[in-house]
Design an enzyme around this catalytic site. Structure first.
Site, PDB file in Angstrom:
ATOM      1  CG  HIS A 195       5.888  -6.805   6.171  1.00 25.90           C
ATOM      2  ND1 HIS A 195       5.680  -8.176   5.754  1.00 25.90           N
ATOM      3  CD2 HIS A 195       5.446  -6.477   7.359  1.00 25.90           C
ATOM      4  CE1 HIS A 195       5.157  -8.718   6.715  1.00 25.90           C
ATOM      5  NE2 HIS A 195       4.914  -7.829   7.731  1.00 25.90           N
ATOM      6  CG  ASP A 243      10.372  -5.323  -3.436  1.00 28.30           C
ATOM      7  OD1 ASP A 243       9.503  -5.413  -2.322  1.00 28.30           O
ATOM      8  OD2 ASP A 243      10.069  -5.977  -4.490  1.00 28.30           O
TER       9      ASP A 243
HETATM   10  C1  GDG Z   1       5.469  -5.972   0.713  1.00 30.75           C
HETATM   11  C2  GDG Z   1       6.937  -5.516   0.554  1.00 30.75           C
HETATM   12  C3  GDG Z   1       7.829  -8.016   1.048  1.00 30.75           C
HETATM   13  C4  GDG Z   1       1.062 -10.379  -6.784  1.00 30.75           C
HETATM   14  N1  GDG Z   1       0.062 -10.260  -8.050  1.00 30.75           N
HETATM   15  C5  GDG Z   1      -0.844 -11.123  -7.900  1.00 30.75           C
HETATM   16  C6  GDG Z   1      -0.648 -11.899  -6.642  1.00 30.75           C
HETATM   17  N2  GDG Z   1       0.483 -11.472  -6.010  1.00 30.75           N
HETATM   18  C7  GDG Z   1       0.960 -11.887  -5.032  1.00 30.75           C
HETATM   19  C8  GDG Z   1       2.438 -12.521  -5.124  1.00 30.75           C
HETATM   20  C9  GDG Z   1       3.073 -12.461  -3.678  1.00 30.75           C
HETATM   21  C10 GDG Z   1       2.530 -10.912  -3.372  1.00 30.75           C
HETATM   22  O1  GDG Z   1       1.202 -10.874  -3.963  1.00 30.75           O
HETATM   23  C11 GDG Z   1       3.427  -9.824  -3.538  1.00 30.75           C
HETATM   24  O2  GDG Z   1       4.432  -9.798  -2.682  1.00 30.75           O
HETATM   25  P1  GDG Z   1       5.982  -9.129  -2.773  1.00 30.75           P
HETATM   26  O3  GDG Z   1       6.719  -9.526  -1.484  1.00 30.75           O
HETATM   27  O4  GDG Z   1       6.371  -9.268  -4.075  1.00 30.75           O
HETATM   28  O5  GDG Z   1       5.431  -7.560  -2.677  1.00 30.75           O
HETATM   29  P2  GDG Z   1       4.439  -6.440  -1.811  1.00 30.75           P
HETATM   30  O6  GDG Z   1       2.982  -6.864  -2.040  1.00 30.75           O
HETATM   31  O7  GDG Z   1       5.104  -5.177  -2.204  1.00 30.75           O
HETATM   32  O8  GDG Z   1       4.789  -6.952  -0.111  1.00 30.75           O
HETATM   33  C12 GDG Z   1       7.907  -6.771  -0.033  1.00 30.75           C
HETATM   34  C13 GDG Z   1       6.372  -8.147   1.569  1.00 30.75           C
HETATM   35  O9  GDG Z   1       5.680  -7.299   1.946  1.00 30.75           O
HETATM   36  C14 GDG Z   1       6.400  -9.396   2.522  1.00 30.75           C
HETATM   37  O10 GDG Z   1       7.092  -8.860   3.749  1.00 30.75           O
HETATM   38  O11 GDG Z   1       8.517  -8.988   0.472  1.00 30.75           O
HETATM   39  O12 GDG Z   1       9.114  -6.157  -0.156  1.00 30.75           O
HETATM   40  O13 GDG Z   1       6.810  -4.581  -0.443  1.00 30.75           O
HETATM   41  O14 GDG Z   1       2.764 -13.225  -2.986  1.00 30.75           O
HETATM   42  O15 GDG Z   1       2.181 -13.919  -5.628  1.00 30.75           O
HETATM   43  N3  GDG Z   1      -1.333 -12.692  -6.098  1.00 30.75           N
HETATM   44  C15 GDG Z   1      -2.274 -13.034  -6.925  1.00 30.75           C
HETATM   45  N4  GDG Z   1      -2.893 -12.386  -7.876  1.00 30.75           N
HETATM   46  C16 GDG Z   1      -2.029 -11.340  -8.531  1.00 30.75           C
HETATM   47  O16 GDG Z   1      -2.227 -10.910  -9.601  1.00 30.75           O
HETATM   48  N5  GDG Z   1      -3.268 -13.837  -6.420  1.00 30.75           N
END
Ligand code: GDG
Length: 471
Positions: free
Chosen positions: A160, A368
């Site tokens: 990921h 990322d």
């Molecule tokens: C890893 C990789 C890759 C965020 N703040 C809150 C919240 N979120 C949710 C968002 C989104 C998720 O969390 C974050 O996803 P990301 O993709 O931006 O980042 P990572 O957590 O670092 O994930 C990344 C991912 O895996 C999938 O393969 O894209 O590159 O680092 O869904 O909406 N959700 C809630 N409250 C928050 O305050 N409920």
């Protein structure tokens, strides 16, 4: 049909929404097929009297069509495997932050030990034709450990987070072992073409791997299928959430409160890969260079707490507190504060309304794997009056989302100019860009991601036979 077995560091109750990209993505793909989800319970087991940790059996729980099997970790394993190797070695290095890595030899031993423990506890739960899908950097050597115990199932791995270029990877003392371990899988998937290229270059230069056919690499006496499978989101579900009561209420409330202002939004885990201080600097630059935004542009920055027991995160938290305090102190008015910084988790059902009320989203990580927030923002927009996405060129998502305004987050001035352009972009250009972005995230959604990965994994044996007969 084969049963799907997902293995990831953490599992989550599929009925509950969680913050964190992996939990969201895995939950969606497992719910479609049902199956087994195996991982750490999140608990650290108490030590028995003599100081030796109790070895626990997996705790089984059935939730709808998914069985969750979770293990507790001993304190030592939690410190070395999770806090140590996974989050203090692999996470920083894979995000190109060698300066933050802590190469303590105890960490590597703990990482190996927990991967062996996972393999040992998972094996008895497996059926011969289960399709096993292992997720992320915590579990790179899991297939090698399972194979050593005689497991002949098809096993796929999805990374990921980014795959760094070979010379950065080579800084990890155990890099050869890690990369060789990947060849115990049948299929290894990456988020984007750049990651796949980095991996191919590594194994070609360090292990004299040969390309076999279009998407296989041969090294260490094994043929490994590799590919880029950019992860997506459930677009329809997000649109539904945006249009549900809570979403509409949130949207209406925010639009009313900010009727005289322009809203910018950042939603991230508080992590040094997400470029948060650089974002605040760029926003400050915007206010300095384009004073018409003062008393108007408001950045809501949600920074969900994450890995708080690691020093680098504590430092980042203090840095963000300082930067947000400074900008509010320097530019704030009695009735306007430039930044609303929220260091708490926001309920998932409130996010779509917030995305929709925002004129601009700032998704500006320094590095990322993909970044799902960028895709969620696009999905939540009103097609007749969409907000604009400012996206880091260093997010995996940038390969797919070319119609966003792509920025270099290290370039404060350039990012500030892109934010200004997003804030002033004419409606017809916003609609045109948004339509293109929406159709791409619809085409490559979460179902496309899981079904194309699993389809490729199911075909591996077949492909191997074909390749063998051709060579
Ligand atoms: C890893 C990789 C890759 C965020 N703040 C809150 C919240 N979120 C949710 C968002 C989104 C998720 O969390 C974050 O996803 P990301 O993709 O931006 O980042 P990572 O957590 O670092 O994930 C990344 C991912 O895996 C999938 O393969 O894209 O590159 O680092 O869904 O909406 N959700 C809630 N409250 C928050 O305050 N409920």
């Amino acid at each position: 049909m084969s049963r799907l077995v997902v293995v990831s560091n953490r599992t989550a109750d599929p009925r509950n929404a969680a913050a964190g990209g992996l939990a969201v993505a895995v939950r969606e793909s497992l719910q479609q097929t049902g199956g087994l989800w195996f991982g750490w319970s999140g608990k650290v087991a108490e030590e028995a009297d003599g100081g030796t940790p109790r070895t626990s059996e997996p705790h089984l729980q059935t939730v709808g069509n998914v069985t969750l099997a979770t293990l507790d970790l001993s304190r030592e394993d939690h410190e070395t495997y999770y806090l140590g190797y996974a989050n203090d070695v692999l996470w920083p290095v894979f995000h190109y932050r060698l300066d933050l890595a802590n190469f303590d030899t105890r960490f590597a031993a703990g990482y190996r030990r927990v991967n062996q423990l996972f393999a040992h506890k998972l094996l008895p739960l497996l059926k011969p034709d289960d399709l096993i899908w292992v997720h992320d950097y915590h579990l790179i050597p899991l297939a090698a450990e399972l194979r050593a115990m005689g497991c002949g199932n098809r096993i796929g791995f999805f990374l990921h987070i980014p795959m760094p270029p070979p010379l950065i990877m080579a800084a990890i003392p155990e890099h050869e072992w890690l990369m060789r371990s990947l060849f115990a899988y049948d299929l290894v998937g990456f988020q984007c073409e750049a990651d796949l290229t980095h991996f191919s270059h590594y194994v070609e230069s360090e292990a004299r791997a040969e390309k076999v056919g279009r998407d296989c690499l041969r090294a260490f006496d094994r043929t490994l299928r590799v590919g880029a499978y950019p992860i997506g989101i459930d677009v329809d579900d997000f649109v539904r959430l945006a249009e549900a009561n809570e979403g509409l209420r949130m949207f209406a409330g925010m639009r009313e409160e900010y009727s005289r202002r322009r809203l910018l939004l950042g939603v991230d885990r508080l992590d040094y890969s997400k470029g948060l201080p650089q974002r605040i600097h760029a926003f400050r630059q915007l206010l300095a260079c384009h004073p018409e935004n003062r008393n108007s542009a408001t950045l809501i920055q949600i920074a969900a707490p994450s890995r708080e027991d690691l020093g680098a995160y504590d430092q980042l938290r203090r840095q963000m507190d300082g930067l947000c305090g400074e900008i509010n102190g320097d530019y704030g008015e009695l009735d306007w504060m430039p930044v609303r910084y929220i260091h708490r988790n926001v309920a998932r059902k409130r996010l779509p309304g917030l995305y929709r009320a925002s004129h601009v989203a700032l998704v500006t990580p320094l590095r990322d794997g993909m970044n799902l927030v960028a895709k969620e923002f696009i999905a939540a927009q009103d097609r007749a009056d969409p907000g604009m996405l400012v996206l880091s060129r260093f997010a995996g998502a940038a390969e797919q989302l070319k119609e966003a305004l792509l920025v270099n987050p290290y370039d404060t001035q350039g990012t500030a100019q892109a934010i200004q352009r997003a804030l002033t972009m004419p409606l017809d250009e916003r609609i045109e860009r948004h339509e293109a972005l929406l159709s791409r995230i619809r085409k490559f959604d979460i179902r496309w991601w899981s079904s194309s990965f699993l389809q490729a994994l199911k075909q591996v044996e077949h492909d191997d036979v074909e390749l063998a007969s051709k060579t």
